[in-house]
Structures are given as C-alpha cells and as structure tokens.
Write a protein that holds these residues in place. Structure first.
Motif, short mmCIF file in Angstrom:
data_model
loop_
_atom_site.label_atom_id
_atom_site.label_comp_id
_atom_site.label_asym_id
_atom_site.label_seq_id
_atom_site.Cartn_x
_atom_site.Cartn_y
_atom_site.Cartn_z
N ALA A 92 36.68 45.45 37.95
CA ALA A 92 37.58 44.36 37.57
C ALA A 92 39.03 44.80 37.69
N THR A 93 39.30 46.04 37.28
CA THR A 93 40.66 46.58 37.40
C THR A 93 41.08 46.60 38.87
N LEU A 94 40.21 47.12 39.71
CA LEU A 94 40.51 47.17 41.15
C LEU A 94 40.62 45.78 41.74
N GLY A 95 39.74 44.88 41.31
CA GLY A 95 39.77 43.51 41.81
C GLY A 95 41.02 42.76 41.41
N LEU A 96 41.48 42.98 40.17
CA LEU A 96 42.72 42.34 39.73
C LEU A 96 43.89 42.80 40.58
N ALA A 97 43.98 44.09 40.82
CA ALA A 97 45.09 44.61 41.63
C ALA A 97 45.01 44.05 43.05
N ALA A 98 43.83 44.05 43.64
CA ALA A 98 43.68 43.58 45.02
C ALA A 98 43.99 42.10 45.16
N THR A 99 43.49 41.29 44.25
CA THR A 99 43.73 39.85 44.36
C THR A 99 45.18 39.50 44.01
N ALA A 100 45.78 40.21 43.08
CA ALA A 100 47.19 39.97 42.76
C ALA A 100 48.07 40.35 43.95
N ARG A 101 47.72 41.43 44.63
CA ARG A 101 48.46 41.82 45.85
C ARG A 101 48.33 40.73 46.91
N ALA A 143 34.37 44.21 31.02
CA ALA A 143 34.60 44.33 32.46
C ALA A 143 34.65 45.80 32.88
N SER A 144 34.15 46.06 34.07
CA SER A 144 34.08 47.42 34.60
C SER A 144 35.35 47.78 35.36
N PRO A 145 35.47 49.03 35.80
CA PRO A 145 36.62 49.41 36.62
C PRO A 145 36.75 48.57 37.90
N VAL A 149 51.42 45.89 49.45
CA VAL A 149 52.18 45.18 48.42
C VAL A 149 52.30 46.08 47.20
N ALA A 150 53.52 46.23 46.70
CA ALA A 150 53.80 47.15 45.60
C ALA A 150 53.29 46.61 44.26
N VAL A 151 52.67 47.49 43.50
CA VAL A 151 52.25 47.19 42.13
C VAL A 151 53.01 48.16 41.24
N HIS A 152 54.01 47.63 40.53
CA HIS A 152 54.81 48.46 39.63
C HIS A 152 53.91 49.09 38.57
N GLU A 153 54.32 50.23 38.09
CA GLU A 153 53.56 50.97 37.07
C GLU A 153 53.26 50.11 35.84
N LEU A 154 54.21 49.29 35.42
CA LEU A 154 53.98 48.45 34.25
C LEU A 154 53.04 47.29 34.56
N ILE A 155 53.02 46.84 35.78
CA ILE A 155 52.05 45.81 36.19
C ILE A 155 50.65 46.43 36.19
N ALA A 156 50.54 47.64 36.71
CA ALA A 156 49.26 48.35 36.71
C ALA A 156 48.78 48.55 35.27
N ASP A 157 49.69 48.90 34.38
CA ASP A 157 49.35 49.07 32.97
C ASP A 157 48.85 47.76 32.38
N TYR A 158 49.48 46.66 32.74
CA TYR A 158 49.06 45.33 32.28
C TYR A 158 47.65 45.02 32.74
N ILE A 159 47.36 45.31 33.98
CA ILE A 159 46.01 45.08 34.52
C ILE A 159 44.99 45.87 33.71
N VAL A 160 45.29 47.13 33.45
CA VAL A 160 44.37 47.99 32.70
C VAL A 160 44.21 47.46 31.27
N ARG A 161 45.30 47.03 30.65
CA ARG A 161 45.20 46.50 29.28
C ARG A 161 44.34 45.25 29.22
N LEU A 162 44.45 44.38 30.22
CA LEU A 162 43.60 43.19 30.24
C LEU A 162 42.13 43.56 30.30
N VAL A 163 41.81 44.51 31.16
CA VAL A 163 40.41 44.93 31.29
C VAL A 163 39.94 45.65 30.03
N MET A 164 40.77 46.51 29.49
CA MET A 164 40.38 47.24 28.28
C MET A 164 40.16 46.30 27.10
N ALA A 165 40.88 45.20 27.05
CA ALA A 165 40.69 44.23 25.97
C ALA A 165 39.29 43.64 25.99
#
Length: 165
Positions: free
Chosen positions: A87-96, A83-85, A47-63
């Motif tokens: 969380a970033t990986l988990g967000l992408a995996a569960t969103a996919r 949250a650790s990295p 499942v594709a994760v657009h670059e801006l979606i990936a950026d959104y995921i990272v911004r949520l975790v960085m916040a």
C-alpha cells in the motif's frame, strides 16, 4: 495496485448502452502504444516525492496497523489486518502518476489524498463484525484521512516548501 468500485449504470445510462450496442457496436481505436506507455511509466518514476510527503504516505498506512497511535481507537475493532508495505508503494506510485498527468514533476499532499481511498481500501481486511455492520473499507480510509494531518505546502516568493502540519 488499487480497487475502483464501478457501480451499475442508472436506468437512463442502461438505455443508452442498449441503444448504442444494439446496432453497430463501436470499435476501439488504439491511443497508446507500448513504447509510449513505457515512457510514461519511466516519467512517473522520475516525479519527485518530498521526504515529508513520503512520511505522510507512511503515516497513512501505519494508521491502518496501529490506529491507537493516530487517535483512532474505534478502528481497533474494525480493521483485522492493516495495509501492507505494498500500500505504501502503491500510494507513492499512484500519487506520482497523478502528479504527472496533472503536469507536475512533484507530488502534492492532495495527490496522495486523491488516490488513498482506492489504494488503501484495497489492502485492508476488515473484521467480521465490521463487515456484518456494513462498514466499508473506503469509510475507514476516510476516517484515517481525517485523523492523519498532511504536510502543508507553503509558498515563498514563487517556490514551494513543504512543512509538517
């Protein structure tokens, strides 16, 4: 990967459990074998994760780690460890996975938002004071979701383009 809070059943639900389980308990039937499960896991990875979606995921975790950078100074005294990295990986995996079961081969910002509470809250360590004040990690994630804008999907002539908010 995520923590889902399951609350105790209400009284009427508890009564239904008692009535069903007091006689012949139901038997589980297999609905998914390991081969099909592995196939679904592979499909979710595609499942594709657009670059801006990936950026959104990272911004949520960085916040969670740098709340001041996201106009959330009140969270400085609430979050002990962000949250650790994972969380970033988990967000992408569960969103996919959510996109896949929704019949899409691409992730939308709403997919990320839908799973963010369960994924990020599981990875936060709140301060002692926050815990003593009854602050819940899910409430912290709700604040972050409000403060961090998602990219917007713009539809043009039958195709989608993702832009920043």
């Amino acid at each position: 990967l995520m923590k889902i809070d399951v609350h105790h059943p209400a009284a009427h639900e508890e009564l239904q459990i008692l009535q069903r389980m007091s006689v012949d308990p139901p038997e589980a039937t297999q609905i998914l074998d390991t081969g099909r499960l592995a196939g679904l896991q592979r499909a979710a990875e595609e499942v594709a994760v657009h670059e801006l979606i990936a950026d959104y995921i990272v911004r949520l975790v960085m916040a969670t780690r740098e709340p001041d950078q996201y106009r959330l100074p009140d969270l400085r005294g609430v979050i002990e460890i962000g949250a650790s990295p994972r969380a970033t990986l988990g967000l992408a995996a569960t969103a996919r996975a959510l996109a896949l079961v929704s019949g899409r081969d691409y992730v939308l910002p709403d997919d990320v938002r839908a799973v963010a509470r369960d994924v990020i809250a599981h990875r936060l360590v709140l301060t002692f004071d926050a815990l003593a004040d009854g602050v819940h990690a899910a409430d912290v994630v709700n604040q972050i979701l409000t403060a961090v804008p998602p990219p917007r999907v713009v539809w043009n002539h039958g195709s989608a383009a993702v832009t920043t908010a």
